[in-house]
Write a protein that holds these residues in place. Structure first.
Motif, mmCIF file in Angstrom:
data_model
loop_
_atom_site.group_PDB
_atom_site.id
_atom_site.type_symbol
_atom_site.label_atom_id
_atom_site.label_comp_id
_atom_site.label_asym_id
_atom_site.label_seq_id
_atom_site.Cartn_x
_atom_site.Cartn_y
_atom_site.Cartn_z
ATOM 1 N N LYS A 46 1.092 -1.428 0.017
ATOM 2 C CA LYS A 46 -0.345 0.447 -0.046
ATOM 3 C C LYS A 46 0.463 1.229 -0.143
ATOM 4 C CE LYS A 46 -4.135 -1.897 0.604
ATOM 5 N NZ LYS A 46 -5.595 -1.721 -0.290
ATOM 6 N N ASN A 47 2.274 1.175 -0.643
ATOM 7 C CA ASN A 47 2.953 2.056 0.246
ATOM 8 C C ASN A 47 2.632 3.001 1.073
ATOM 9 O OD1 ASN A 47 4.213 1.892 -2.636
ATOM 10 N ND2 ASN A 47 2.651 2.583 -3.718
ATOM 11 N N LEU A 48 2.854 2.462 2.570
ATOM 12 C CA LEU A 48 2.471 2.723 3.621
ATOM 13 C C LEU A 48 3.719 4.170 4.438
ATOM 14 C CD1 LEU A 48 0.384 0.787 5.750
ATOM 15 C CD2 LEU A 48 -0.500 2.804 4.432
ATOM 16 N N THR A 49 4.151 4.959 4.712
ATOM 17 C CA THR A 49 5.232 5.733 4.933
ATOM 18 C C THR A 49 4.452 5.362 7.064
ATOM 19 O OG1 THR A 49 3.895 7.552 4.379
ATOM 20 C CG2 THR A 49 5.421 6.259 3.187
ATOM 21 N N THR A 50 3.596 5.606 7.545
ATOM 22 C CA THR A 50 3.009 5.351 8.904
ATOM 23 C C THR A 50 2.157 4.556 8.548
ATOM 24 O OG1 THR A 50 3.014 6.726 10.154
ATOM 25 C CG2 THR A 50 1.700 7.371 8.200
ATOM 26 N N LEU A 51 1.774 4.339 10.298
ATOM 27 C CA LEU A 51 1.066 3.321 10.851
ATOM 28 C C LEU A 51 0.076 4.342 11.871
ATOM 29 C CD1 LEU A 51 2.799 0.213 11.897
ATOM 30 C CD2 LEU A 51 1.719 0.658 9.717
ATOM 31 N N CYS A 52 -1.212 4.452 11.337
ATOM 32 C CA CYS A 52 -1.906 5.158 13.019
ATOM 33 C C CYS A 52 -3.572 4.658 13.035
ATOM 34 C CB CYS A 52 -2.404 6.249 11.901
ATOM 35 S SG CYS A 52 -3.666 6.153 10.543
ATOM 36 N N HIS A 53 -3.837 4.627 13.587
ATOM 37 C CA HIS A 53 -5.433 3.985 14.740
ATOM 38 C C HIS A 53 -5.414 2.502 14.479
ATOM 39 C CE1 HIS A 53 -7.625 7.496 12.994
ATOM 40 N NE2 HIS A 53 -7.664 7.009 11.468
ATOM 41 N N LEU A 54 -3.831 2.333 15.604
ATOM 42 C CA LEU A 54 -3.675 0.949 16.115
ATOM 43 C C LEU A 54 -4.437 0.552 16.780
ATOM 44 C CD1 LEU A 54 0.538 0.912 16.016
ATOM 45 C CD2 LEU A 54 -1.662 -0.028 14.583
#
Length: 462
Positions: free
Chosen positions: A346-354
């Motif tokens: 997904k080309n993610l650079t960061t993680l959120c809403h964990l």
């Protein structure tokens, strides 16, 4: 030479300037010492008022002097007749105008003017509005003056129409006047219970569209436009976000019909200005408010264009896109009610809403652009399997004390030190670990050191 003016040398001029500065400094220090001696002795008289005036005329940014001046004025107010008090405060306003000429953005001068105006027995609000007009004509972004104007308008009961006309005039002469746009959001009486609010809303849309169609690269109108769409005029939640309020777009409070109309207008502008970053970003936000899943493909395409036309903010766009893709995946997961969460490729650079993934047992983060697993990852207490291959992960600080974690795959990352793997030692059930194509695998005696660090791991791939 007779008949000719003798020109002073540079050295002579500098020496005279130095002497002049020393003379002024001596006068200033003498007055300063006299003021603080009077305050120490509790003297609140006209002489103290005159001394503070001399000092503030040269430097209006000394808060202590303004405080002392207010103490003096409050004392004199108690011993004088109302006519004299009126005259005293009017003189104070005149003095403050001279201070504002020295520094038009003096915190102390504007604050003191507001205090004086509030204590005047018979304030002249027309005069104060005129002062604001003059100051803003010289600097239309003087936020001290804008704040003071808000106070004057509130105290004097100036009609909304009058203030809107004032901002119309400033915006009409300069669409880049961000302060005027910002001031409008405090003036326009939006109210979902009154037809007037709806009428004004549509007139505001027309005004702001005229602005960004005239100059699409001016950010002032775009910021106001986004506030206008998301101001909370309608208590309306766009499906399918109704059950996931934390995913609400900043624009999703407006009616769907209005959002759709505005999206159409922005798409028309994009046809004329295909590389305008403000238009692209606004279109993305409108799509998120209308249908985040239905517009996912168009959203990704627009983000790619944004990174190309505005590379300086590429990291910001990457993080924002990552946030939206995670939100979409959470929405899909809600519908399917599964405990496997896949965000691979997904080309993610960061993680959120964990915090929304607390019951997930299997997460796939492979083939993204992640640099780390953040500390918030430790919230996933039900996690059993983690796949994070083909990223650029350099540390595992988030993999701390996950009691059910059994299988971790970290192939082709950038883990280079044994200490980077230390958090895994706090996962008691970890039995399988894949570290292939990581720099750490090239360390001497890495296998024996890992066996000592992670004794529970029985299937180690290096």
């Amino acid at each position: 030479m007779h008949g000719r003016v003798k020109l002073k040398s540079t050295a002579q001029q500098e020496e005279e300037k130095r002497k002049e500065r020393e003379k002024k400094l001596k006068i200033y220090v003498t007055a300063w010492d006299a003021v603080f001696a009077k305050r120490k002795n509790g003297m609140l008289d006209d002489e103290a008022l005159l001394l503070t005036q001399q000092l503030l005329s040269s430097n209006p940014d000394v808060a202590t002097l303004w405080n002392y001046r207010r103490e003096i004025l409050l004392h004199l107010e108690t011993i004088r007749e109302e006519v004299d008090v009126q005259k005293m405060y009017e003189d104070e306003l005149s003095f403050l105008e001279s201070c504002l000429k020295v520094n038009p953005k003096s915190y102390g001068s504007w604050h003191h003017r507001g205090w004086v105006s509030a204590r005047l027995p018979r304030p002249d609000w027309t005069r104060e509005l005129g002062l604001c007009d003059r100051c803003l004509s010289l600097d239309d972004r003087n936020f001290h003056c804008w704040d003071y104007r808000r106070m004057v308008v509130k105290m004097s009961g100036v009609p909304v129409d009058q203030e809107l006309q004032f901002t119309d005039r400033l915006i009409g002469s300069n669409f880049s006047n961000y302060s005027s746009w910002h001031y409008r959001n405090a003036c326009v009486p939006f109210n979902n219970m009154k037809p007037l609010g709806v009428i004004l809303a549509f007139s505001e849309y027309e005004l702001v569209q005229n602005a960004f169609f005239t100059d699409p690269n001016d950010q002032s109108a775009w910021f106001y436009y986004r506030w206008l769409l998301g101001r909370g005029m309608y208590c309306y939640v766009v499906p399918p976000l109704a059950q996931l309020l934390f995913l609400l777009s900043e624009l999703s409070v407006e009616k769907t019909s209005v959002l759709q109309s505005e999206l159409q207008s922005c798409n028309q502008l994009l046809e004329l200005e295909p590389q305008n970053k403000w238009c692209l970003l606004t279109i993305i936000l409108l799509m998120r408010a209308l249908d985040p899943l239905g517009y996912e493909r168009e959203t990704l395409s627009h983000f790619q264009t944004l990174k190309e036309v505005d590379p300086m903010r590429g990291a910001y766009y990457g993080d924002l896109c990552s946030k939206f893709m995670i939100e979409n995946t959470i929405l899909k997961m809600e519908y399917a009610e599964v405990r496997v969460f896949s965000l691979s490729d997904k080309n993610l650079t960061t993680l959120c809403h964990l915090d929304q993934l607390l019951l997930v047992t299997h997460i796939n983060l492979s083939s993204n652009q992640l640099l780390r697993l953040p500390p918030q990852f430790a919230m996933l207490q039900c996690l059993e399997v983690l796949e994070a291959d083909n990223n650029a992960i350099e540390n595992l600080e988030g993999l701390y004390h996950l009691p059910k974690l059994e299988d971790v795959s970290l192939k082709n990352n950038k883990l280079s030190r044994l200490s980077d793997l230390q958090p895994l030692a706090s996962c008691p059930k970890l039995t399988r670990l894949d570290l292939r194509r990581n720099p750490v695998t090239q360390l001497v005696n890495i296998e024996s050191e890992l066996a000592e660090l992670l004794p529970s791991v029985t299937d180690l791939l290096l």
